[in-house]
Design a protein around this motif. Structure first.
Motif, PDB file in Angstrom:
ATOM      1  N   MET A  72       0.862  -1.174   0.000  1.00 27.01           N
ATOM      2  CA  MET A  72       0.000   0.000   0.000  1.00 27.01           C
ATOM      3  C   MET A  72       0.901   1.227   0.000  1.00 27.01           C
ATOM      4  O   MET A  72       1.822   1.329   0.799  1.00 27.01           O
ATOM      5  CB  MET A  72      -0.933   0.035   1.204  1.00 27.01           C
ATOM      6  CG  MET A  72      -1.930   1.191   1.122  1.00 27.01           C
ATOM      7  SD  MET A  72      -3.157   1.191   2.444  1.00 27.01           S
ATOM      8  CE  MET A  72      -2.169   1.807   3.812  1.00 27.01           C
ATOM      9  N   TYR A  73       0.617   2.150  -0.921  1.00 29.97           N
ATOM     10  CA  TYR A  73       1.433   3.345  -1.077  1.00 29.97           C
ATOM     11  C   TYR A  73       0.633   4.573  -0.657  1.00 29.97           C
ATOM     12  O   TYR A  73      -0.569   4.669  -0.889  1.00 29.97           O
ATOM     13  CB  TYR A  73       1.873   3.506  -2.530  1.00 29.97           C
ATOM     14  CG  TYR A  73       2.740   2.383  -3.039  1.00 29.97           C
ATOM     15  CD1 TYR A  73       4.131   2.468  -2.979  1.00 29.97           C
ATOM     16  CD2 TYR A  73       2.172   1.236  -3.596  1.00 29.97           C
ATOM     17  CE1 TYR A  73       4.930   1.441  -3.464  1.00 29.97           C
ATOM     18  CE2 TYR A  73       2.964   0.207  -4.081  1.00 29.97           C
ATOM     19  CZ  TYR A  73       4.346   0.316  -4.008  1.00 29.97           C
ATOM     20  OH  TYR A  73       5.129  -0.699  -4.475  1.00 29.97           O
ATOM     21  N   LYS A  74       1.333   5.524  -0.063  1.00 24.20           N
ATOM     22  CA  LYS A  74       0.733   6.794   0.349  1.00 24.20           C
ATOM     23  C   LYS A  74       1.312   7.908  -0.516  1.00 24.20           C
ATOM     24  O   LYS A  74       2.532   8.013  -0.678  1.00 24.20           O
ATOM     25  CB  LYS A  74       1.038   7.056   1.825  1.00 24.20           C
ATOM     26  CG  LYS A  74       0.482   8.369   2.370  1.00 24.20           C
ATOM     27  CD  LYS A  74       0.851   8.505   3.841  1.00 24.20           C
ATOM     28  CE  LYS A  74       0.344   9.796   4.448  1.00 24.20           C
ATOM     29  NZ  LYS A  74       0.729   9.903   5.892  1.00 24.20           N
ATOM     30  N   TYR A  75       0.426   8.748  -1.065  1.00 22.66           N
ATOM     31  CA  TYR A  75       0.856   9.843  -1.922  1.00 22.66           C
ATOM     32  C   TYR A  75       0.633  11.178  -1.221  1.00 22.66           C
ATOM     33  O   TYR A  75      -0.466  11.455  -0.723  1.00 22.66           O
ATOM     34  CB  TYR A  75       0.095   9.832  -3.251  1.00 22.66           C
ATOM     35  CG  TYR A  75       0.449  10.989  -4.146  1.00 22.66           C
ATOM     36  CD1 TYR A  75       1.671  11.009  -4.819  1.00 22.66           C
ATOM     37  CD2 TYR A  75      -0.411  12.064  -4.310  1.00 22.66           C
ATOM     38  CE1 TYR A  75       2.019  12.072  -5.638  1.00 22.66           C
ATOM     39  CE2 TYR A  75      -0.079  13.135  -5.126  1.00 22.66           C
ATOM     40  CZ  TYR A  75       1.144  13.132  -5.787  1.00 22.66           C
ATOM     41  OH  TYR A  75       1.484  14.193  -6.590  1.00 22.66           O
ATOM     42  N   ASP A  76       1.677  12.003  -1.179  1.00 24.29           N
ATOM     43  CA  ASP A  76       1.619  13.333  -0.581  1.00 24.29           C
ATOM     44  C   ASP A  76       1.597  14.368  -1.706  1.00 24.29           C
ATOM     45  O   ASP A  76       2.618  14.605  -2.359  1.00 24.29           O
ATOM     46  CB  ASP A  76       2.834  13.558   0.310  1.00 24.29           C
ATOM     47  CG  ASP A  76       2.781  14.898   1.048  1.00 24.29           C
ATOM     48  OD1 ASP A  76       1.962  15.749   0.667  1.00 24.29           O
ATOM     49  OD2 ASP A  76       3.564  15.082   1.994  1.00 24.29           O
ATOM     50  N   PRO A  77       0.444  14.996  -1.982  1.00 22.87           N
ATOM     51  CA  PRO A  77       0.370  15.967  -3.080  1.00 22.87           C
ATOM     52  C   PRO A  77       1.288  17.171  -2.884  1.00 22.87           C
ATOM     53  O   PRO A  77       1.771  17.741  -3.858  1.00 22.87           O
ATOM     54  CB  PRO A  77      -1.104  16.396  -3.078  1.00 22.87           C
ATOM     55  CG  PRO A  77      -1.829  15.283  -2.398  1.00 22.87           C
ATOM     56  CD  PRO A  77      -0.875  14.772  -1.359  1.00 22.87           C
ATOM     57  N   SER A  78       1.526  17.566  -1.635  1.00 26.64           N
ATOM     58  CA  SER A  78       2.361  18.745  -1.392  1.00 26.64           C
ATOM     59  C   SER A  78       3.810  18.508  -1.789  1.00 26.64           C
ATOM     60  O   SER A  78       4.548  19.442  -2.099  1.00 26.64           O
ATOM     61  CB  SER A  78       2.286  19.153   0.078  1.00 26.64           C
ATOM     62  OG  SER A  78       2.889  18.173   0.919  1.00 26.64           O
ATOM     63  N   GLN A  79       4.243  17.228  -1.771  1.00 25.24           N
ATOM     64  CA  GLN A  79       5.617  16.882  -2.132  1.00 25.24           C
ATOM     65  C   GLN A  79       5.706  16.102  -3.442  1.00 25.24           C
ATOM     66  O   GLN A  79       6.820  15.821  -3.909  1.00 25.24           O
ATOM     67  CB  GLN A  79       6.243  16.033  -1.010  1.00 25.24           C
ATOM     68  CG  GLN A  79       6.235  16.680   0.355  1.00 25.24           C
ATOM     69  CD  GLN A  79       7.103  17.918   0.410  1.00 25.24           C
ATOM     70  OE1 GLN A  79       8.167  17.956  -0.197  1.00 25.24           O
ATOM     71  NE2 GLN A  79       6.647  18.939   1.123  1.00 25.24           N
ATOM     72  N   ASN A  80       4.550  15.749  -4.006  1.00 23.19           N
ATOM     73  CA  ASN A  80       4.504  14.870  -5.187  1.00 23.19           C
ATOM     74  C   ASN A  80       5.383  13.641  -4.956  1.00 23.19           C
ATOM     75  O   ASN A  80       6.243  13.286  -5.773  1.00 23.19           O
ATOM     76  CB  ASN A  80       4.949  15.606  -6.448  1.00 23.19           C
ATOM     77  CG  ASN A  80       4.736  14.770  -7.710  1.00 23.19           C
ATOM     78  OD1 ASN A  80       3.862  13.899  -7.759  1.00 23.19           O
ATOM     79  ND2 ASN A  80       5.556  15.008  -8.723  1.00 23.19           N
TER      80      ASN A  80
END
Length: 288
Positions: free
Chosen positions: A245-253
């Motif tokens: 399972m991967y987590k994506y942080d939009p603020s850091q891409n």
């Protein structure tokens, strides 16, 4: 009491630290140390050996159905009690790859294929538990995805000329209008999630974003390989794939690996989030 695993199909986990109990062939054993993991097994989809095909959320409940086994059956899931209630059956013909979204205070389900492409759209009234036929989808085909944002429905679909068009649905007038054309060719039914005013879409090997306020598409670069089943919680997106399972942080891409709910990756998986909690279907089992 300790978490119990029968037959070793899943490594069931809890939100608290405790020892794990394993039962196999009438023998019991306990782990020496305690484990703290975020996933637990909860009440699975009520149709045996099936995974729901499409789901939408409304007032902290999930409305789901359209499995391969009992297509017309429709259900409501309450995450506060982990219970399923059967609702009025979907009135349309059997099909696969149905699309779903919310607009206003209603849910919308339709499209798909069953030997031929189907374009019908049905509106579901969450309060009255009734179905109403609405205007057909503006395009047919398998390569498409639908979602709701800001009380509006959206359909992203590949047309016969291989253009990927974004269609917008006005639930007050029951009219579809062409919003924009995306700079890529959509394939199959891509995973997506929404954070803030932005749609994040898995296209081939890359992650694309669509800004609802400007109507602009941006290629954000490579995504983790195999990530498809997606959801969002708060300011982050999540994707399942390759037993991870991967987590994506939009603020850091940026992507980071989170704890997967699976010790192996099942063939049939669906994932959704509601009220800040994530749920993953695997067959007719469900993990939170």
């Amino acid at each position: 009491s300790p978490t119990e695993i029968n037959g070793g199909i899943y490594f069931l986990s809890t939100k608290h630290s405790e020892k794990i109990k394993v039962t196999f062939q009438n023998q019991e054993g306990y782990s020496v140390q305690e484990f703290k993991m975020p996933w637990i097994l909860t009440n699975g989809f009520p149709e045996p050996a099936n995974t729901p095909g499409s789901s939408v959320n409304y007032e902290n409940k999930t409305y789901s159905g359209f499995s391969s086994g009992e297509f017309n059956k429709f259900w409501k899931f309450d995450p506060s009690t982990h219970t399923w209630n059967q609702l009025t059956d979907f009135p349309g013909p059997r099909r696969q790859s149905i699309v779903a979204f919310t607009a206003g205070s209603k849910g919308y389900f339709g499209g798909g294929t069953e030997f031929v492409a189907i374009r019908d759209l049905r509106q579901y009234d969450f309060n009255a538990d009734t179905w109403t036929k609405k205007s057909d989808l503006p395009i047919t085909g398998i390569s498409r995805v639908a979602f709701g944002f800001n009380n509006t429905g959206y359909l992203l679909a590949l047309d016969p000329s291989l253009n990927t068009n974004m269609w917008k649905y006005n639930h007050n007038t029951d009219i579809w209008t062409l919003e924009s054309t995306a700079p890529f060719a959509l394939q199959d039914e891509p995973g997506y999630f929404i954070v803030g005013n932005t749609l994040y879409l898995m296209v081939d090997y890359n992650l694309w974003k669509y800004d609802f306020s400007t109507g602009q598409w941006t290629d954000l670069g490579p995504k983790p390989e195999g990530v498809y089943h997606c959801f969002s919680i708060g300011n982050f997106g999540y994707g399942l794939g390759n037993q991870q399972m991967y987590k994506y942080d939009p603020s850091q891409n940026s992507w980071t690996i989170e704890l997967s709910p699976f010790s192996y990756y099942p063939a049939s998986v669906e994932a959704f989030s509601v009220n800040g909690r994530a749920f993953v279907f695997a067959g007719n089992s469900m993990l939170e």
